[in-house]
Design an enzyme around this catalytic site. Structure first.
Site, short mmCIF file in Angstrom:
data_model
loop_
_atom_site.label_atom_id
_atom_site.label_comp_id
_atom_site.label_asym_id
_atom_site.label_seq_id
_atom_site.Cartn_x
_atom_site.Cartn_y
_atom_site.Cartn_z
N THR A 1 -3.65 7.63 -0.34
CA THR A 1 -4.27 6.17 -0.88
C THR A 1 -5.07 5.79 0.69
O THR A 1 -6.19 5.49 0.52
CB THR A 1 -3.29 5.31 -1.02
OG1 THR A 1 -2.70 5.72 -2.18
CG2 THR A 1 -3.71 3.94 -1.48
N PHE B 1 0.94 -1.18 0.08
CA PHE B 1 0.10 0.05 0.10
C PHE B 1 0.96 1.43 -0.11
O PHE B 1 1.85 1.53 0.77
CB PHE B 1 -0.99 -0.03 1.36
CG PHE B 1 -2.30 -0.65 1.36
CD1 PHE B 1 -3.36 -0.35 0.38
CD2 PHE B 1 -1.95 -2.11 1.88
CE1 PHE B 1 -4.29 -1.21 0.40
CE2 PHE B 1 -3.25 -2.83 1.71
CZ PHE B 1 -4.34 -2.50 1.15
N ASP B 2 0.52 2.05 -0.69
CA ASP B 2 0.88 3.49 -0.78
C ASP B 2 0.27 4.20 0.44
O ASP B 2 -0.76 3.66 0.93
CB ASP B 2 0.54 4.30 -2.04
CG ASP B 2 0.81 5.83 -1.87
OD1 ASP B 2 2.11 6.16 -1.48
OD2 ASP B 2 -0.19 6.61 -2.17
N LEU B 3 0.87 5.33 0.96
CA LEU B 3 0.30 5.96 2.02
C LEU B 3 -0.63 7.32 1.65
O LEU B 3 -1.78 7.26 1.80
CB LEU B 3 1.15 6.31 3.28
CG LEU B 3 0.77 6.98 4.43
CD1 LEU B 3 -0.18 6.31 5.19
CD2 LEU B 3 1.74 7.25 5.40
#
Length: 242
Positions: free
Chosen positions: A25, A20-22
């Site tokens: 997102t 996951f990107d932070l």
């Protein structure tokens, strides 16, 4: 004697590893920046501090593009964006002072994207999850703690700590190595940025999911988009192949 009922066995997930990107997102980086910059400027006596945010974003955008291209480092970016801000506005504050304080303000600002915790709770224990983020560790790690996200992730890869930024292959090499080098084809990269998350994930051989809450049309020249969602709640079914 009757046979005892057999519990249903869930099929393995389509993507057993998710990166996951932070920013933008799982966390609302726009809200963080909208709080941090005006707060910083106001604390240094700048009137109508919120009015400088559009200029700050405009001046910083090409710097982030240079980060992704590998022609600029984070060590340079923070000071440079404040040097440009002071140069292009009437702000009368030493840019190095602003730069030195900004990351602290940013680390305590912002909120999560609605549904982020529900998503992570739904996936926790069913797939392996890692965090991949371009940014400063002194911003991102405190935010992960403040949002109470750290325990969901087996690994956290931050560009400032490893000297590489998405979409570089070297960044994804580190991220995958931190998870024991799973087959990239079994890994789903989820993020909002076509240039860093999607292009980088695709180049690393991973599957990709573009988080596109504004439902923008798919760019004609976009490559590497395997999936697209407009709501985080769509992701568990995609990951589990439902």
């Amino acid at each position: 004697m009757t046979d005892s009922p057999t519990a249903a066995v869930s099929p393995p997930p389509r993507y057993p590893v998710v990166l996951f990107d932070l920013d933008n997102t799982l966390s609302d980086f726009t809200s963080a920046q909208s709080e941090a910059l005006p707060g910083l400027l106001a604390a240094h006596g700048v009137a109508e501090a919120e009015s400088y945010l559009p200029t700050f974003k405009r001046l910083a955008e090409p710097l982030w593009e240079q980060i992704e291209a590998g022609t600029l480092t984070l060590d340079t970016l923070n000071g440079e964006r404040f040097r440009l801000l002071v140069e292009h506005t009437d702000i009368d504050v030493d840019p190095s002072v602003l730069a030195s304080k900004y990351l602290g303000w940013l680390s305590t600002s912002g909120r999560l994207i609605p549904g982020a915790i529900d998503l992570l709770e739904a996936l926790h224990g069913t797939v392996r999850m890692g965090m991949i983020t371009n940014g400063y560790a002194e911003v991102q790690r405190p935010r992960l703690e403040r949002f109470e996200l750290t325990h969901y992730f087996e690994s956290v890869t931050v560009s400032s700590e490893i000297g590489h930024a998405k979409p570089a292959q070297a960044f994804f090499d580190v991220a995958l190595r931190q998870l024991g080098n799973p087959d990239p084809a079994t890994v789903l990269v989820v993020g909002d940025s076509l240039s860093s998350d999607i292009a980088g994930g695709a180049n690393a051989g991973c599957a990709t999911c573009w988080y596109n809450p504004a439902d923008h049309p798919r760019p004609e020249n976009a490559v590497g988009i395997d999936h697209m969602i407009t709501d985080l709640a769509e992701l568990p079914n995609l990951i589990h192949g439902a």
